[in-house]
Scaffold this active site. Structure first.
Site, PDB file in Angstrom:
ATOM      1  N   LYS B  92      27.525 -10.977  33.912  1.00 52.20           N
ATOM      2  CA  LYS B  92      28.417 -10.016  33.252  1.00 52.20           C
ATOM      3  C   LYS B  92      29.223 -10.639  32.104  1.00 52.20           C
ATOM      4  CE  LYS B  92      27.711  -6.263  35.793  1.00 52.20           C
ATOM      5  NZ  LYS B  92      27.064  -5.070  35.190  1.00 52.20           N
ATOM      6  N   GLU B 114      35.538  -0.567  33.581  1.00 47.46           N
ATOM      7  CA  GLU B 114      35.282  -0.029  34.910  1.00 47.46           C
ATOM      8  C   GLU B 114      34.574  -1.117  35.693  1.00 47.46           C
ATOM      9  OE1 GLU B 114      33.190   0.331  32.428  1.00 47.46           O
ATOM     10  OE2 GLU B 114      31.406  -0.421  33.451  1.00 47.46           O
ATOM     11  N   SER B 381      20.987 -12.907  39.167  1.00 43.76           N
ATOM     12  CA  SER B 381      22.017 -12.442  38.240  1.00 43.76           C
ATOM     13  C   SER B 381      23.435 -12.851  38.623  1.00 43.76           C
ATOM     14  CB  SER B 381      21.937 -10.920  38.102  1.00 43.76           C
ATOM     15  OG  SER B 381      21.979 -10.316  39.380  1.00 43.76           O
TER      16      SER B 381
END
Lengths: 271, 410
Positions: B92, B114, B381
């Site tokens: 991210k 969010e 990830s």
């Protein structure tokens, strides 16, 4: 002539400002919506905006979101909303009804099927909050072919060139969102609204309705001095949710009658 | 194959994508689109982005040959792209760095985000601290409970975490609330969307920032494994880690692209998050894409053991890759993901995120059907530190045991 155009022509001739209440269909119960609509018309509504409940009402504040959640808890879908409009048309042949909601229920039904059913039910205009003009070409054409108005929003951040291009697609009336924020927010700047409306009128021949943030007689009068229509939503829903469902229609009508009286006390506009 | 250059100028990937938002947001999106176009290839912007990725995030992340996991699966060789080793523990951060640099150039002192699992919230809070910006993170109140540790991390980093009580109280509701904040504070605020969904230009922009993952693999795999993989496998919730590793491989027609969705309790139970597999096209959160919805077009509540996959939509480019056949989308249940989680912990010494465990689970299944000369590249990830409570609750005492000693699995 479409009921919306006929209504605004009549109001314009009389120098009066239109009063447009918004309520969410199915709130507080499916059976209460028709009495609420009739009560609002009896109290002086010139046009009724009927909200289609949606699970994710991104442009709405907490009040309208709660109304949506109450309706969805009773499984009120787009077909039910259309049935309510048809029932209203059996009683009231003249007052325009505009459906207001979000894209996905329309997408789920199919745009063409929706347009057919909306026309059959007696709907006069449709405002899909998340169909801006760049995504609404096909939909607007489907509505136009059936004599229904595709209604668009303008906002304080809409640049002048874009106002002109929206004006080219808009039918019925345009709806100016009078503040930066979601429905029901509280910081309405009347001078700013007046300035922006003057800019809008340079490009838009249609009537201009103003909504978001109008919550009492004083704010309604302040807006009515500049707009062709005053749109009130969250404040009416607060009346609806303020007591027993069986008396919701009476509460909503009584509250709106006060706004109507305040608007009628204003000097007539020059025709 | 023909050159792949989607989206078009209006943000469409075939019938998907677009700008399905209220008029109140159009101006902000137009500004963002113009400014992104201006800086996207600006040498100074690109150099700053790359420098932050190298010195702050710790890129490039390695590719790693998971030999024991491969031996256990009994077939193809499984390689892992180690996004779990990034600063903040997941992919991210790549996107957050990019968007924060853009926010600075737009002169916006406040960022909002969010978050579902909390990984994107933590990454946003991190870059806000790094660049001295105010940060507000919207998080469904259910997720706040499930991911208490990440909430604490965000607060440590100086962010305000706002629990969202509306709707299903999960990621989609947090997104609604962030959009409402943005509409209200559009002049001062940059909305850092965490996945390849939302209105144009977000799906394209987030993909571009995340595609550093796949670009590195294109260079690393020939060096480390001698060639490009036969398939690239990634979990798909909103789909940003998958788009990040898929996108540079789209032009490599010989490489299968496989997205793994969360089947939750099983597709037939209705309790899952498999939008591409079990949903149908519609409009939500600014774009047209596959959605989990009922017959009336209402968005339905989703379920996954991993909060990061618990979303009823999916990025529009995935919708297009599915319809065009360039990528395949499969599903893995909670139980399968949990088993793969334990396997990866015990045989590789790597604690994967539950999200990434879905990709690991499918890779193990697929590997078993292939010869040992085949190569699968899995996007690992994120790391699983955030998932300790979930795993402890679900696995009970069994997680002390090697998978091999569970009689049910022998």
């Amino acid at each position: 002539m479409n009921r919306i155009d006929a209504t605004f022509a009549k109001l314009r001739a009389a120098g009066r400002t239109a009063l447009i209440p918004y309520v969410t269909a199915g709130d507080p119960s499916p059976a209460s919506t028709l009495p609420i609509m009739l009560s609002l018309v009896a109290a002086g509504a010139d046009l009724v905006e009927l909200g289609v409940p949606f699970s994710d009402p991104m442009a709405d504040g907490p009040v309208i979101q709660r109304a949506s959640e109450r309706a969805l808890a009773q499984h009120v879908g787009l077909l039910d909303v259309l049935a309510i409009v048809a029932a209203f048309r059996n009683v009231d042949a003249d007052t325009p009804v505009v459906l207001m909601g979000y894209a996905n229920p329309v997408e789920a039904m199919g745009q063409a099927a929706f347009a057919d059913r909306a026309r059959a039910a007696g709907v006069d205009g449709v405002l899909v909050v998340d169909y801006p003009p760049e995504e609404a070409g096909d939909f607007a054409a489907l509505l136009a072919a059936r004599g229904l108005a595709c209604i668009f929003l303008l906002s304080p951040t809409t640049p002048e060139a874009r106002i002109a291009s929206i004006a080219a697609m808009a039918r019925g009336y345009v709806y100016y969102v009078s503040l930066k924020g979601v429905s029901g927010a509280g910081h309405l700047d009347t001078d700013e609204v007046a300035r922006k409306l003057a800019e809008i009128r340079r490009h838009v021949a249609l009537p201009v309705g103003v909504g978001f943030g109008i919550r009492d007689a004083a704010s309604a009068q302040a807006i009515a001095a500049h707009a062709d229509a005053v749109v009130i939503g969250s404040r009416i829903i607060q009346e609806i949710e303020a007591g027993p469902a069986s008396a919701a229609a009476g509460r909503a009508g009584r509250w709106l009658a006060g706004i109507r009286a305040a608007l009628d006390a204003m000097p007539r506009r020059a025709v | 194959m023909p050159t792949y250059d989607l989206p078009d100028s209006r943000g469409h990937f075939g019938p998907y994508g677009g700008v399905f938002v209220a008029e109140t947001l159009i101006h902000a999106l137009t500004e963002l689109r113009e400014q992104y176009a201006r800086y996207q290839h600006d040498p100074e912007f690109v150099a700053e982005f790359e420098s932050e990725l190298a010195h702050y995030v710790g890129r490039p992340s390695p590719v790693y040959h998971a030999r024991r996991l491969s031996a256990k699966a009994g077939g193809a060789q499984i390689w892992l792209k180690r996004e779990d080793l990034n600063h903040t523990g997941a992919h991210k951060i790549n996107n957050c760095i990019g968007q924060a640099l853009l926010a600075r150039r737009l002169g916006k002192p406040r960022v909002i985000a969010e978050t579902g699992a909390g990984q994107h919230g933590v990454a946003t809070a991190t870059v806000a601290a790094r660049f001295g910006m105010e940060c507000v993170v919207y998080m469904g109140s259910e997720d706040v409970k499930r991911q208490a540790q990440n909430v604490f991390r965000m607060k440590l980093l100086g962010a305000t975490v706002v629990p969202v009580e509306s709707g299903s109280k999960t990621l989609k509701d947090a997104l609604n609330e962030a959009m409402r904040d943005w509409v209200t504070n559009v002049e001062s605020t940059f909305y850092i969307i965490g996945t390849v969904a939302g209105p144009h230009p977000y799906p394209m922009m987030v993909r571009d920032f995340q595609s550093v993952i796949g670009k590195e693999c294109l260079t690393q795999m020939p060096q480390a494994a001698g060639r490009q993989p036969d398939a690239v496998i990634a979990c798909v919730g909103g789909g940003s880690n998958a788009m990040g590793i898929f996108h540079p491989y789209i032009a490599h027609g010989g490489v299968r692209l496989i997205g793994v969705e969360a089947a939750g309790d099983g597709l037939d139970t209705g309790r899952h998050s498999a939008s591409l597999t079990a949903g149908r096209p519609g409009v939500l959160h600014g774009n047209r894409t596959y959605l989990l919805q009922d017959a009336d077009g209402q968005i339905i509540e989703t379920h996954s053991i991993s909060a990061g996959l618990d979303y009823p939509g999916v990025g529009p480019e995935h919708a297009w890759l599915k319809d065009s056949g360039r990528a395949e989308y499969v599903t893995i249940t909670d139980d399968e993901a949990l088993a793969a989680f334990h396997d990866c912990c015990r045989v590789e010494g790597i604690i994967p995120a539950l999200e990434s465990s879905h990709a690991l689970a499918y890779a193990a299944k697929l590997a078993a059907t292939m010869g040992s000369d085949r190569i699968l590249l899995v996007n690992l990830s994120g790391r699983g530190d955030k998932d300790m409570n979930t795993v402890a609750e679900r696995s009970g005492l069994r997680f002390h045991c090697r998978p091999e000693c569970d009689p049910a699995r022998r």
